[in-house]
Scaffold this active site. Structure first.
Site, PDB file in Angstrom:
ATOM      1  N   ALA A 178     -31.218 -45.665  11.262  1.00 41.98           N
ATOM      2  CA  ALA A 178     -31.846 -44.725  12.196  1.00 41.98           C
ATOM      3  C   ALA A 178     -33.151 -45.259  12.770  1.00 41.98           C
ATOM      4  CB  ALA A 178     -32.086 -43.387  11.502  1.00 41.98           C
ATOM      5  N   ASP A 179     -33.976 -45.899  11.955  1.00 43.35           N
ATOM      6  CA  ASP A 179     -35.276 -46.396  12.405  1.00 43.35           C
ATOM      7  C   ASP A 179     -35.147 -47.285  13.639  1.00 43.35           C
ATOM      8  OD1 ASP A 179     -34.901 -45.890   9.649  1.00 43.35           O
ATOM      9  OD2 ASP A 179     -36.687 -46.994   9.064  1.00 43.35           O
ATOM     10  N   ALA A 180     -34.045 -48.044  13.699  1.00 39.56           N
ATOM     11  CA  ALA A 180     -33.867 -49.021  14.771  1.00 39.56           C
ATOM     12  C   ALA A 180     -33.876 -48.369  16.148  1.00 39.56           C
ATOM     13  CB  ALA A 180     -32.556 -49.782  14.567  1.00 39.56           C
TER      14      ALA A 180
END
Length: 396
Positions: free
Chosen positions: A185-187
């Site tokens: 998700a961070d990407a």
């Protein structure tokens, strides 16, 4: 009708009307005062936290030793997130000194990524700052390296599966091979907007066409329609907390929910994917709004507030920013979103020390972990700056 009765009726009508007008004026003044208080608070907090962090960029002794090296690298995602927030804040207050600071830091690393992980989204995040500088200054030096690296990736794009499988021996800086793509998700905060900005600057659609395709591959993979939330990565699809709840990480959702407004703001108004981004934003907003703690914070484990009971600032600030943007832009019209934003902002106010230090920031990780009041980090400051920037525009 008796003349005296007519006169008395007129006097009563006049008195009632005047009282009504006075009440309306008083109500309007109170609302205006409330909005001004919020805006003043946002300006004060934004100024204090930006100043505190800039003054502490040369010495990270306030962090645990294991975090100092990664934090000190100006091209790393930790500082990149701070600068994404700071660029938004600099635009908001039109501060030439901050613009100069950002320019000097970017120039000091020659507008480059770290290249040891040449496909890793975390190392592309700082490109958002370089390209923002292009928009501000028109200096072509700021995006040459970014374009060179993205052209290289386009010439040989990865097609690995998005399932995150850890392998041995581990590759430096990778949790698994799928991080050659955006499988966590961070990407979605780190990389897609860099590609979008490069398209906007160069006029070459190929950059965001690639990013748009990759974004939706990841979003469709990690988003739960049942909960309106994002899993951090595939390892969490079946995970349960100690209390038997599905594991949805606050900052993991905050990364995506903050990215969506930033991407939508940079998208051309007629872009064919625009409505799709807004639709995803609304689904995520509904899922997040429904699980805010009564104290205004979002719990570190979104569906299990008893997992980590202390406040957590990075997720809360990212989510508050995202919701405030939706209200300010007329996308979130229900009163419940107004109230969530106000509660979220009050929670942020409580977490900021007088000197501007941002407290209660969960340290580097990938899941809901314990948080202490004295925990802070640059990405938490970046999240607060995003929220402060949006709250300076707050007006119901």
């Amino acid at each position: 009708m008796n003349f005296k009765l007519i006169l008395l009726s007129l006097v009563l009508i006049s008195t009632i009307s005047a009282a009504g007008c006075n009440n309306i004026v008083k109500t309007g003044q109170a609302a205006k005062s409330e909005q001004s208080d919020i805006q003043r608070s946002a300006l004060d907090i934004g100024e204090r936290v930006a100043q505190w962090q800039i003054e502490h960029l040369e010495n990270f002794d306030y962090l645990e030793p294991r975090y100092r090296k990664g934090t000190a690298e100006p091209r790393n995602w930790i500082q990149a997130t701070f600068y994404i927030g700071l660029t938004r804040w600099t635009e908001t207050v039109n501060d030439s000194a901050l613009l100069r600071h950002i320019s000097e830091v970017a120039e000091s690393v020659d507008y480059k990524f770290r290249t040891k992980r040449d496909r890793h989204a975390d190392d592309h995040a700082i490109g958002q700052t370089y390209l923002w500088l292009t928009e501000q200054t028109g200096d072509p030096r700021t995006y040459g390296f970014v374009q060179q690296e993205f052209d290289r990736i386009l010439a040989n794009p990865s097609n690995v599966d998005l399932e995150l499988i850890e392998v041995e021996p581990k590759v430096w800086g990778y949790e698994g091979p799928c991080q050659d793509r955006w499988c966590w998700a961070d990407a979605l905060f780190m990389a897609p907007r860099t590609w979008l900005k490069l398209t906007n600057i160069t006029g070459e659609d190929k950059y965001f066409e690639f990013a748009d395709s990759e974004f939706w591959a990841t979003a469709d993979y990690l988003f739960s329609d049942e909960y309106g939330l994002f899993f951090r990565d595939s390892r969490y699809f079946e995970s349960q907390s100690d209390n038997g709840k599905p594991v949805f990480w606050s900052r993991g959702n905050g990364w995506v929910f903050a990215a969506l407004p930033l991407i939508i703001d940079d998208l051309p108004s007629d872009h064919p994917s625009r409505d799709r981004y807004i639709a995803l934003y609304k689904k995520n907003a509904a899922g997040l709004q429904a699980i805010q703690n009564p104290n205004g914070y979002w719990p570190a484990s979104l569906l299990d507030p008893n997992k980590v009971k202390t406040p957590e600032m990075s997720g809360t600030a990212f989510i508050t920013f995202g919701l405030a943007w939706g209200v300010n832009n007329g996308i979130l019209r229900d009163e419940k979103y107004n109230q969530s934003v106000l509660k979220g902002w009050q929670a942020i106010e409580k977490a900021i020390a007088k000197n501007g230090r941002v407290n209660y920031v969960q340290q580097v990780g990938k899941s809901p972990d314990p948080v202490k009041k004295e925990d802070t980090q640059l990405y938490g400051v970046g999240a607060v700056l995003l929220a402060a920037s949006e709250m300076t525009k707050w007006a119901n």
